[in-house]
Design an enzyme around this catalytic site. Structure first.
Site, PDB file in Angstrom:
ATOM      1  N   GLU A 132      45.430  46.541  50.308  1.00 46.38           N
ATOM      2  CA  GLU A 132      44.974  45.972  49.040  1.00 46.38           C
ATOM      3  C   GLU A 132      43.478  46.255  48.904  1.00 46.38           C
ATOM      4  OE1 GLU A 132      44.846  41.554  46.960  1.00 46.38           O
ATOM      5  OE2 GLU A 132      46.425  42.048  48.403  1.00 46.38           O
ATOM      6  N   LYS A 156      47.772  43.050  42.598  1.00 50.64           N
ATOM      7  CA  LYS A 156      47.497  43.822  43.815  1.00 50.64           C
ATOM      8  C   LYS A 156      48.335  43.359  45.001  1.00 50.64           C
ATOM      9  CE  LYS A 156      43.071  42.916  43.822  1.00 50.64           C
ATOM     10  NZ  LYS A 156      42.880  42.287  42.508  1.00 50.64           N
ATOM     11  N   THR A 157      48.303  42.051  45.251  1.00 52.00           N
ATOM     12  CA  THR A 157      49.001  41.543  46.432  1.00 52.00           C
ATOM     13  C   THR A 157      50.500  41.793  46.336  1.00 52.00           C
ATOM     14  OG1 THR A 157      47.305  39.867  46.848  1.00 52.00           O
ATOM     15  CG2 THR A 157      49.493  39.479  47.787  1.00 52.00           C
TER      16      THR A 157
END
Length: 485
Positions: free
Chosen positions: A172, A128-129
């Site tokens: 996010e 995600k990051t």
């Protein structure tokens, strides 16, 4: 607290806002954006940090420790923001309830600052990051000036959040506590769906159901990884007209081809038969290692093209990505040994980063991969001990620290030794504390080796310390006039 998406309260209507746990990555980013908009922000956290110093410099009133008095004169027209780390008996939460303050979960506060923008949310068990950071970089390089909130620090800006003046807002989306269900983005990316956070979910099926609900709340398009079985399960449950896929699979809309590692970088091609720009073939290079990062970059490329940005410009923008902190971040090199740091804390993440580390040493033509892993959470260690051991088997040498408890209480019999016992070939040792691990590295590291510190706890502080130790004691400066006999 409810985990169903509701129309967000615009940030300007939240009154004065107090954050309980303002020092967290997501909380501090939202606070930063509110401060940029002129909203009165206060907050508290368990310990001080450089991040809290930045928020103070921007005008936030921040106190160390949680106490009812930290709410000051806040009243019913004001707001308390909490994360799942704030327990029900937290004195600030209890006092806010007594006073009748509006109480918002962090994700609902995020929805408030994103209200009125075109929202792109990045979800998934892993990546995600990095994917959020890549997409943010692409939109910035394309001149879109997006807002963003990332669960890490973007290398190009040194920040984890900015408001931006453009239409787009990239965020996010955190599935760990189901709070991503408070979001209804215009566009969503789902990188993968695996079993994790089993302290919150009952099973993989429960996790897939949550991602399906999240996907159904997306108003325009969901972009999923065609190579991941869990993401495919979720995609099959969504309206096919709103689903687009990326990956190496032949049925992906954006196909990843010809992945080639180049040390700390990777090059690849992306082909699409059908995109807003018609047939597309793009050659890309990104300055982060690992096959998984080629997939993440493909996701960012596909999302940007679907948002209407021209493929050649997007491909060029991908090359501008310089990484995010704690995502295979180079901490330094000494004695011919490179030290990298990774936030990896799930077996799949460890395996992906260790394969990337192998690519780096292979490109150099020599050197071992030495992993130092700090398990995160007793429950995760117990559940995935065998899988962690198998992943660490990809390293030439592995050191496992004791468990970083985070929000959990210790479990009898659960320690890093469980993982060491599961590493094939006995190529691992249990060293409970970071200082002991540093001593081992000082003794065994050789020129060409790559040391990778891994985990979601405080192990990140070990990387710079290792570089210092490998450099050895600083030599005293020469006296004026040069050396003397």
């Amino acid at each position: 607290m409810a985990t169903e998406a509701q129309p967000p309260v615009p940030a300007a209507r939240l009154g004065r806002v107090h954050f309980a746990g303002i020092g967290g990555a997501g909380m501090s980013g939202i606070a930063r954006i509110m401060l940029a908009r002129g909203i009165s922000v206060s907050g508290s956290d368990a310990k001080d940090s450089a991040l809290l110093g930045e928020l103070r410099a921007l005008g936030a009133s921040v106190r160390i420790g949680h106490a009812a008095g930290n709410l000051g004169s806040l009243g019913p027209d004001d707001t308390l923001v909490v994360s799942s780390a704030i327990r029900p008996d937290n004195p600030e939460l209890a006092e806010a309830t007594r006073r009748g303050l509006r109480v918002l979960h962090r994700a609902a506060a995020l929805a408030s600052v994103m209200a009125g923008r075109r929202v792109i949310a990045v979800a998934g068990t892993h990546g995600k990051t990095t994917t959020t950071s890549m997409l943010t970089t692409v939109l910035r390089e394309c001149g879109a000036d997006p807002g963003y909130v990332i669960g890490g620090i973007l290398t190009e800006t040194g920040l984890g959040a900015e408001d931006g003046a453009g239409l787009d807002f990239v965020a996010e989306a955190d599935e760990s506590d189901s709070s991503f269900l408070l979001l209804s983005p215009d566009v969503a990316l789902i990188t993968n769906v695996e079993a994790d956070h089993l302290d919150n979910y009952e099973s993989l099926a429960d996790i897939q159901a949550a991602f399906t609900t999240f996907g159904a709340q997306v108003t325009s398009m969901v972009l999923t990884c065609a190579d991941d079985p869990g993401a495919e399960t979720v995609a099959a449950r969504l309206d096919p007209a709103r689903v687009r896929r990326y990956g190496e699979s032949p049925h992906a809309d954006y196909r990843l081809l010809d992945v080639t590692p180049h040390g700390m970088a990777i090059s690849f091609n992306v082909a699409a038969d059908r995109s807003p720009f018609g047939e597309v073939f793009a050659q890309l290079t990104v300055d982060v290692p690992g096959h998984h990062n080629a997939l993440n970059a493909t996701a960012a490329f596909a999302a940007a093209v679907e948002l209407g940005f021209a493929p050649p410009r997007v491909a060029a923008a991908i090359a501008g990505y310089r990484g995010a902190q704690r995502r295979l971040e180079l901490k330094g090199e000494a004695r011919g040994v490179r030290v990298l740091d990774s936030y990896a804390h799930h077996p799949t993440e460890l395996a992906a980063d260790l394969r990337a580390a192998r690519d780096i040493t292979a490109d150099a033509g020599k050197g071992r991969v030495i992993a130092i892993f700090q398990p995160h959470l007793f429950s995760r260690t117990r559940i995935f001990a065998a899988e962690f051991g198998a992943a660490l088997g990809l390293a030439d040498e592995a050191i496992v620290l004791d468990v970083y408890a985070a929000r959990e209480d210790p479990e009898p019999g659960v320690s890093g030794q469980l993982i060491v016992d599961a590493v094939p070939g006995r190529r691992a040792r249990f060293v409970p504390d970071p200082a002991g691990a540093a001593a081992v590295i000082d003794a065994i590291a050789e020129p060409g080796d790559l040391v990778l510190t891994m985990g979601a706890g405080d192990i990140t502080a070990l990387g710079p310390r290792l570089v210092e130790i490998l450099r050895g004691p600083a030599e005293p400066p020469e006296p004026p006039g040069g050396p003397r006999e």
